[in-house]
Design a protein around this motif. Structure first.
Motif, PDB file in Angstrom:
ATOM      1  N   ASN A 271       0.869  -0.928  -0.097  1.00  0.00           N
ATOM      2  CA  ASN A 271       0.195   0.203   0.373  1.00  0.00           C
ATOM      3  C   ASN A 271       1.099   1.023  -0.184  1.00  0.00           C
ATOM      4  O   ASN A 271       0.165   2.510   0.002  1.00  0.00           O
ATOM      5  N   VAL A 272       2.182   1.210   0.838  1.00  0.00           N
ATOM      6  CA  VAL A 272       2.903   2.124   0.235  1.00  0.00           C
ATOM      7  C   VAL A 272       3.373   2.269  -0.813  1.00  0.00           C
ATOM      8  O   VAL A 272       3.159   3.370  -1.140  1.00  0.00           O
ATOM      9  N   ALA A 273       3.886   1.625  -1.397  1.00  0.00           N
ATOM     10  CA  ALA A 273       4.698   1.705  -2.063  1.00  0.00           C
ATOM     11  C   ALA A 273       3.104   2.443  -4.216  1.00  0.00           C
ATOM     12  O   ALA A 273       3.316   2.742  -4.492  1.00  0.00           O
ATOM     13  N   LYS A 274       2.110   1.589  -3.544  1.00  0.00           N
ATOM     14  CA  LYS A 274       0.704   2.304  -4.384  1.00  0.00           C
ATOM     15  C   LYS A 274       0.796   3.452  -4.244  1.00  0.00           C
ATOM     16  O   LYS A 274       0.937   4.125  -5.243  1.00  0.00           O
ATOM     17  N   ASP A 275       0.579   4.277  -2.731  1.00  0.00           N
ATOM     18  CA  ASP A 275       0.618   5.190  -3.157  1.00  0.00           C
ATOM     19  C   ASP A 275       2.249   6.599  -3.142  1.00  0.00           C
ATOM     20  O   ASP A 275       1.846   7.503  -3.502  1.00  0.00           O
ATOM     21  N   ILE A 276       3.515   5.582  -3.255  1.00  0.00           N
ATOM     22  CA  ILE A 276       4.129   6.576  -3.461  1.00  0.00           C
ATOM     23  C   ILE A 276       4.121   6.607  -5.638  1.00  0.00           C
ATOM     24  O   ILE A 276       4.457   7.033  -5.949  1.00  0.00           O
ATOM     25  N   LEU A 277       3.982   5.515  -5.740  1.00  0.00           N
ATOM     26  CA  LEU A 277       3.052   5.091  -7.537  1.00  0.00           C
ATOM     27  C   LEU A 277       1.879   6.060  -7.774  1.00  0.00           C
ATOM     28  O   LEU A 277       2.827   7.048  -9.257  1.00  0.00           O
ATOM     29  N   ALA A 278       1.041   6.498  -6.711  1.00  0.00           N
ATOM     30  CA  ALA A 278       0.141   6.981  -7.599  1.00  0.00           C
ATOM     31  C   ALA A 278       0.474   8.915  -7.571  1.00  0.00           C
ATOM     32  O   ALA A 278       0.095   9.749  -8.061  1.00  0.00           O
ATOM     33  N   GLY A 279       1.357   8.911  -6.598  1.00  0.00           N
ATOM     34  CA  GLY A 279       1.358  10.488  -6.080  1.00  0.00           C
ATOM     35  C   GLY A 279       3.133  10.916  -6.481  1.00  0.00           C
ATOM     36  O   GLY A 279       3.220  11.809  -7.517  1.00  0.00           O
ATOM     37  N   ASP A 280       3.558  10.367  -7.786  1.00  0.00           N
ATOM     38  CA  ASP A 280       4.683  10.964  -8.923  1.00  0.00           C
ATOM     39  C   ASP A 280       5.555  11.318  -8.596  1.00  0.00           C
ATOM     40  O   ASP A 280       5.995  12.801  -8.295  1.00  0.00           O
ATOM     41  N   TYR A 281       6.276  11.065  -7.191  1.00  0.00           N
ATOM     42  CA  TYR A 281       7.308  11.380  -6.565  1.00  0.00           C
ATOM     43  C   TYR A 281       8.411  12.017  -7.081  1.00  0.00           C
ATOM     44  O   TYR A 281       8.906  10.508  -8.144  1.00  0.00           O
ATOM     45  N   SER A 282       9.310  12.629  -6.992  1.00  0.00           N
ATOM     46  CA  SER A 282      10.773  12.900  -7.235  1.00  0.00           C
ATOM     47  C   SER A 282      11.501  11.755  -6.580  1.00  0.00           C
ATOM     48  O   SER A 282      10.883  11.732  -5.283  1.00  0.00           O
ATOM     49  N   ARG A 283      12.888  11.689  -6.774  1.00  0.00           N
ATOM     50  CA  ARG A 283      13.742  10.832  -6.239  1.00  0.00           C
ATOM     51  C   ARG A 283      13.545  10.925  -4.256  1.00  0.00           C
ATOM     52  O   ARG A 283      13.385  10.468  -3.678  1.00  0.00           O
ATOM     53  N   SER A 284      14.090  12.229  -4.661  1.00  0.00           N
ATOM     54  CA  SER A 284      14.243  13.009  -3.183  1.00  0.00           C
ATOM     55  C   SER A 284      12.701  13.349  -2.176  1.00  0.00           C
ATOM     56  O   SER A 284      13.255  12.723  -1.295  1.00  0.00           O
ATOM     57  N   GLN A 285      11.928  12.945  -2.965  1.00  0.00           N
ATOM     58  CA  GLN A 285      10.968  13.696  -2.063  1.00  0.00           C
ATOM     59  C   GLN A 285      10.580  12.377  -1.878  1.00  0.00           C
ATOM     60  O   GLN A 285       9.561  12.109  -0.816  1.00  0.00           O
ATOM     61  N   GLU A 286      10.504  10.978  -2.354  1.00  0.00           N
ATOM     62  CA  GLU A 286       9.785   9.736  -2.598  1.00  0.00           C
ATOM     63  C   GLU A 286      10.274   8.975  -1.189  1.00  0.00           C
ATOM     64  O   GLU A 286      10.039   8.320  -0.167  1.00  0.00           O
ATOM     65  N   GLU A 287      12.319   9.670  -0.877  1.00  0.00           N
ATOM     66  CA  GLU A 287      12.983   9.286  -0.106  1.00  0.00           C
ATOM     67  C   GLU A 287      12.495   9.678   1.795  1.00  0.00           C
ATOM     68  O   GLU A 287      12.112   9.173   2.160  1.00  0.00           O
ATOM     69  N   ALA A 288      12.088  11.662   1.119  1.00  0.00           N
ATOM     70  CA  ALA A 288      11.510  11.790   2.336  1.00  0.00           C
ATOM     71  C   ALA A 288       9.827  11.547   3.584  1.00  0.00           C
ATOM     72  O   ALA A 288      10.081  11.417   3.783  1.00  0.00           O
ATOM     73  N   TYR A 289       9.420  11.363   1.636  1.00  0.00           N
ATOM     74  CA  TYR A 289       8.140  10.206   2.189  1.00  0.00           C
ATOM     75  C   TYR A 289       8.458   8.802   2.740  1.00  0.00           C
ATOM     76  O   TYR A 289       7.519   9.224   3.804  1.00  0.00           O
ATOM     77  N   LYS A 290       9.158   8.032   2.744  1.00  0.00           N
ATOM     78  CA  LYS A 290       9.098   6.834   2.752  1.00  0.00           C
ATOM     79  C   LYS A 290       9.851   7.286   4.734  1.00  0.00           C
ATOM     80  O   LYS A 290       9.487   6.494   5.711  1.00  0.00           O
ATOM     81  N   SER A 291      10.937   8.599   4.797  1.00  0.00           N
ATOM     82  CA  SER A 291      11.600   8.653   6.453  1.00  0.00           C
ATOM     83  C   SER A 291      10.255   9.098   7.178  1.00  0.00           C
ATOM     84  O   SER A 291       9.859   8.534   8.448  1.00  0.00           O
ATOM     85  N   GLN A 292       9.115  10.002   6.282  1.00  0.00           N
ATOM     86  CA  GLN A 292       8.184  10.288   7.253  1.00  0.00           C
ATOM     87  C   GLN A 292       7.617   9.345   7.582  1.00  0.00           C
ATOM     88  O   GLN A 292       6.749   9.529   8.857  1.00  0.00           O
ATOM     89  N   LEU A 293       7.101   8.317   6.701  1.00  0.00           N
ATOM     90  CA  LEU A 293       6.209   7.149   7.561  1.00  0.00           C
ATOM     91  C   LEU A 293       6.542   6.839   8.627  1.00  0.00           C
ATOM     92  O   LEU A 293       6.301   6.205   9.230  1.00  0.00           O
TER      93      LEU A 293
END
Length: 849
Positions: A693-715
């Protein structure tokens, strides 16, 4: 005798000793004289003086190590323990004229001063409940449970009540446990904590005896024994002596069962019933840190053993909330030290029973002095000094303590070590390092940051400021591990700290030895899985995650077989999450002591049905079996049963992940011992742990690489109870699983799994023309589907399977066989319409016709 007197008394002997003999004596006593500061290498004559003095007084010097029965004089080391023996006394003993003191039986004189014991509120509450439900009620027979968590003082509380309410009235106590350590611990509590005038007010002394495979024997029991502390197996084997010499003379005996959650085992029940039937007034208390309910519909046999239910109970969380115990925070540190190369298989097997002390002095020294491992321990403290504060380190041995002290001091850490409670095996004398008390006092006063300890500080040593415990030595002993982590669990109300860090240093043993995991021990001993509190599920998640960490390690280990790694990677994460666990503990036998084994059998969706079938089949599987030792089916029996279960119950199911023959053996052994099914605990809200579910949210959000890493760290940071707990507080595992899930979603073709099992079509025959046995061999998937359909056709609304002939019903599939309505020999086909269920007997009768 002074040194000068020795020299004067033996001066004339020097001229009689040849030079060659002098050299032998120098070699013989080189270390011995050095220990006494005799300046051996400068004064070889003193060797002869000492030797003559010892001979004149019939004294020999004897040395023994755990790995050897005796040590040659020339091979002694300064770390060896030396025993002096009087040969004359030994000879007199052989003639039956003299007596010797015996460690495991005696009389304890009550001290003419107060104990100084200040009981905590929960212990006072427990004593009041014991008085109300036992003393005041006067109920006979009586059997109930006292449930206190690890660190809550079960032994002291129970022994305190027994002293004031039984020993003071000259009544007899029988204390039973299954581990030698528990027996010694109980004796020390009665002796060192309670034998004082404020507790034993009317009894100036009492007689005790410890009975087990390594203590005294039942044959030596005397009618005058007031307190017998014994192992269940020794008492069962020597029950005649207990009966004839002790029970037969008593109107009343009070029985204590330590680790009472094992009391449903056959040998416990046999012993309890034998004692109950031998006295007129029988009362019993079971002690446990494992909370459970005893209502009959939940536990069955346990309720019959302790029909008066729980006398008093308090859980770990309440003691932490009250500030009596600290909140334990567990951390694990990989040392990257591979120790397997130091052992052969036989030595590894030995470790599973004899603990770290059995590995041999040379190997222990190699581990203890390993520079890489020791720097890992020291650097961990230095990097977290502000958090860890005063730290107690449990080291392997003296070599380890010396090496660690030097490295700590190189980092400007105030550090010392103590060698405590080292007991000479031959004499029983406790040997302590000089200055231990002074060093401990300096640590207590805050003058030291780190105290390194060898062979565990004795219980009762007051170290209230310990913030952190470093476990730099493994152990297979739950008792020893409980003592070690308990040194840091003294809460604020008890003069300690709010939190306690328990840091384990993990060497690479590749799980070849069943070392105790401290966090698992706390969870297993203190979580009430019948409780619906959220904290219970949090503990369950953590318990599962400990077992899952090995799987995560496979995914990131470059040395693991590629096929095994791909098998895991091809499986969606949710399928690698168990639905729940069977959680239980059983007893295993080694030599003359019962060993406890805690078991967690993870149940995945692919194995839910076969495990349910196994639970229904267990009664018939073990019916009629007789164990070589009453509580333990043999390995051969377990192997046969495991093979039958795999063939009859698990066949046709996908066995990966989760199937283990050892898990099946453990379940069978547990059922045989307890005659009850293991508890199944369901993992609630399982889907929320799915990183897909986390992976689906990341792909749906169309994050940049740095945004993706920040999102995972936030979670990771915001959901401690979810992600940190499950992934063992190791962010690497979490990130790896999220990245794998992203790859699976983005590249589905790379991770597809075959959904159809290929059929062998060498013979052009339809499957329905084959008997079921051949279908099973040719196409297991179809065989399983067809079998399930037929069983389902014959299952009623209550879940019972119904025979096609007669009224027989059962939930156990093994009671039935699939039968052709029209036999294949008469043109029948193996189809759903032509198959039915019959009992084995009915099918045999039909076959005979």
């Amino acid at each position: 005798m002074e040194e000068a007197e020795v020299i004067a008394g033996c001066e004339h002997l020097l001229g009689l000793i040849k030079e060659r003999d002098r050299k032998l004596l120098v070699l013989k006593y080189v270390n011995f004289l050095d220990w006494f500061g005799m300046g051996l290498r400068r004064n070889p004559e003193r060797v002869a003086i000492i030797d003559s003095f010892l001979q004149a007084n019939n004294i020999t010097v004897w040395c023994k190590r755990e790995s050897q029965s005796s040590i040659a004089h020339f091979d002694r080391r300064t770390t060896d323990r030396i025993t002096f023996r009087l040969e004359g006394a030994a000879q007199t003993m052989q003639n039956g004229q003299d007596q010797i003191s015996y460690d495991n039986a005696g009389t304890i004189e009550v001290a003419k001063q107060d104990s100084g014991i200040a009981l905590y509120p929960h212990q006072k509450e427990a004593l009041q409940h014991l008085n109300d439900k036992i003393t005041k009620s006067g109920k006979v027979p009586f059997a109930g449970l006292l449930v206190l968590p690890t660190g809550g003082g079960k032994t002291l509380t129970a022994a305190h009540w027994l002293c004031t309410n039984l020993l003071n009235q000259n009544k007899k106590i029988l204390w039973i446990a299954h581990r030698h350590e528990l027996l010694d611990q109980a004796k020390a509590t009665f002796h060192e904590r309670l034998a004082f005038q404020d507790i034993l007010r009317t009894k100036p002394s009492f007689n005790y005896r410890i009975i087990s495979g390594i203590h005294d024997k039942p044959v030596h029991i005397r009618p005058t024994d007031d307190l017998i502390i014994a192992s269940k197996d020794s008492l069962n084997a020597g029950f005649k002596y207990l009966l004839d010499k002790w029970l037969v003379n008593q109107e009343e005996v009070f029985l204590i069962i330590d680790e009472a959650h094992h009391a449903t085992a056959r040998t416990y029940r046999k012993l309890i019933e034998s004692i109950r039937g031998s006295v007129k007034q029988f009362r019993m208390i079971g002690l446990t840190a494992t909370p459970f309910r005893t209502v009959e519909e939940e536990q069955g046999l346990l309720a019959k053993v302790f029909p008066d239910d729980i006398i008093y109970k308090i859980d770990l969380r309440k003691l932490i909330t009250r500030g009596i115990l600290s909140e334990p925070v567990f951390e694990s540190v990989e040392t990257d030290f591979n120790v397997l190369s130091l052992f052969n298989k036989q030595e590894l097997d030995k470790l599973n029973y004899f603990d770290i002390g059995s590995i041999g002095e040379g190997t222990a020294k190699t581990i203890a002095q390993n520079d890489q491992r020791n720097w890992c321990i020291v650097n961990r403290y230095c990097e977290n000094k502000a958090k860890y504060k005063q730290t107690l380190v449990f080291a392997l041995n003296q070599d380890n303590a010396i090496a660690l002290k030097k490295l700590f001091q190189l980092k400007d850490i105030r550090c010392e070590y103590v060698l405590s409670s080292i007991r000479d095996q031959a004499t029983g004398v406790t040997i302590s390092s000089k200055g231990n008390k002074e060093i401990i006092q300096r640590f207590r006063a805050g003058e030291l940051d780190v105290l390194i300890n060898v062979n565990i500080l004795t219980e009762g040593t007051d170290l209230p400021n310990v913030q952190t415990v470093f476990l730099a030595r493994p152990t297979i002993s739950p008792t020893l591990m409980t003592q070690m982590i308990g040194r840091g669990l003294r809460g604020e109300k008890a003069g300690g700290t709010k939190e306690a860090y328990i840091v384990s240093f993990i060497d690479n043993w590749e799980d070849k030895v069943a070392w105790v995991n401290p966090e698992r021990l706390i969870i297993e001993e203190n979580t009430d899985f019948n409780d619906t509190q959220k904290n219970t599920q949090k503990q369950l998640v953590r318990l599962i995650s400990i077992s899952k960490i090995e799987e995560f390690a496979v995914l990131v280990n470059d040395h693991i077989d590629k096929a095994d790694k791909e098998k895991l990677e091809n499986m969606p994460f949710i399928e690698r999450l168990p639905l729940g666990i069977y959680h239980f503990s059983l007893l295993s036998q080694f030599e003359e002591e019962a060993r406890e084994k805690n078991c967690e059998v993870l149940v995945y969706s692919n194995l839910k049905q076969p495990y349910a079938d196994l639970m229904h089949a267990l009664p018939s599987l073990v019916a009629g079996l007789k164990a070589p030792v009453a509580d333990y089916l043999s390995e051969a029996q377990l192997q046969d049963l495991s093979a039958t279960i795999e063939s009859k119950i698990f066949f046709g199911h996908d066995l990966y992940p989760g199937y283990s023959p050892q898990d099946v053996k453990d379940i069978v052994q547990y059922y045989y011992q307890s005659e009850s099914l293991p508890s199944y605990i369901e993992l609630q809200d399982r889907a929320k742990f799915d990183v897909t579910n986390v992976a689906k949210d990341i792909l749906a959000g169309d994050y940049s690489r740095s945004q993706e890493e920040a999102y995972k760290s936030q979670l990771w940071d915001e959901h401690e109870s979810q992600w940190k707990t499950f992934f063992g507080h190791d962010k690497r595992y979490f990130l790896h699983e999220v990245d794998l899930a992203i790859r699976r979603i983005s590249n589905p073709d790379l991770y597809q799994r075959p959904t159809i099992i290929p059929t062998d079509r060498k013979e052009l025959r339809r499957l329905e023309e084959l008997p079921m046995g051949e279908i099973r061999e040719q196409n297991p998937a179809y065989w399983k589907w067809l079998s399930d359909q037929v069983y389902e056709k014959h299952r009623d609304a209550e879940g019972y399977y119904q025979s096609a002939e007669g009224d027989y019903r059962s939930k156990n599939k093994l009671d039935f066989q699939l039968d052709h309505i029209t036999a294949i020999s008469n043109g029948g086909l193996t189809t759903f319409e032509n198959l039915q269920l019959l009992t084995r007997k009915q099918n045999a009768v039909k076959g005979a016709r």
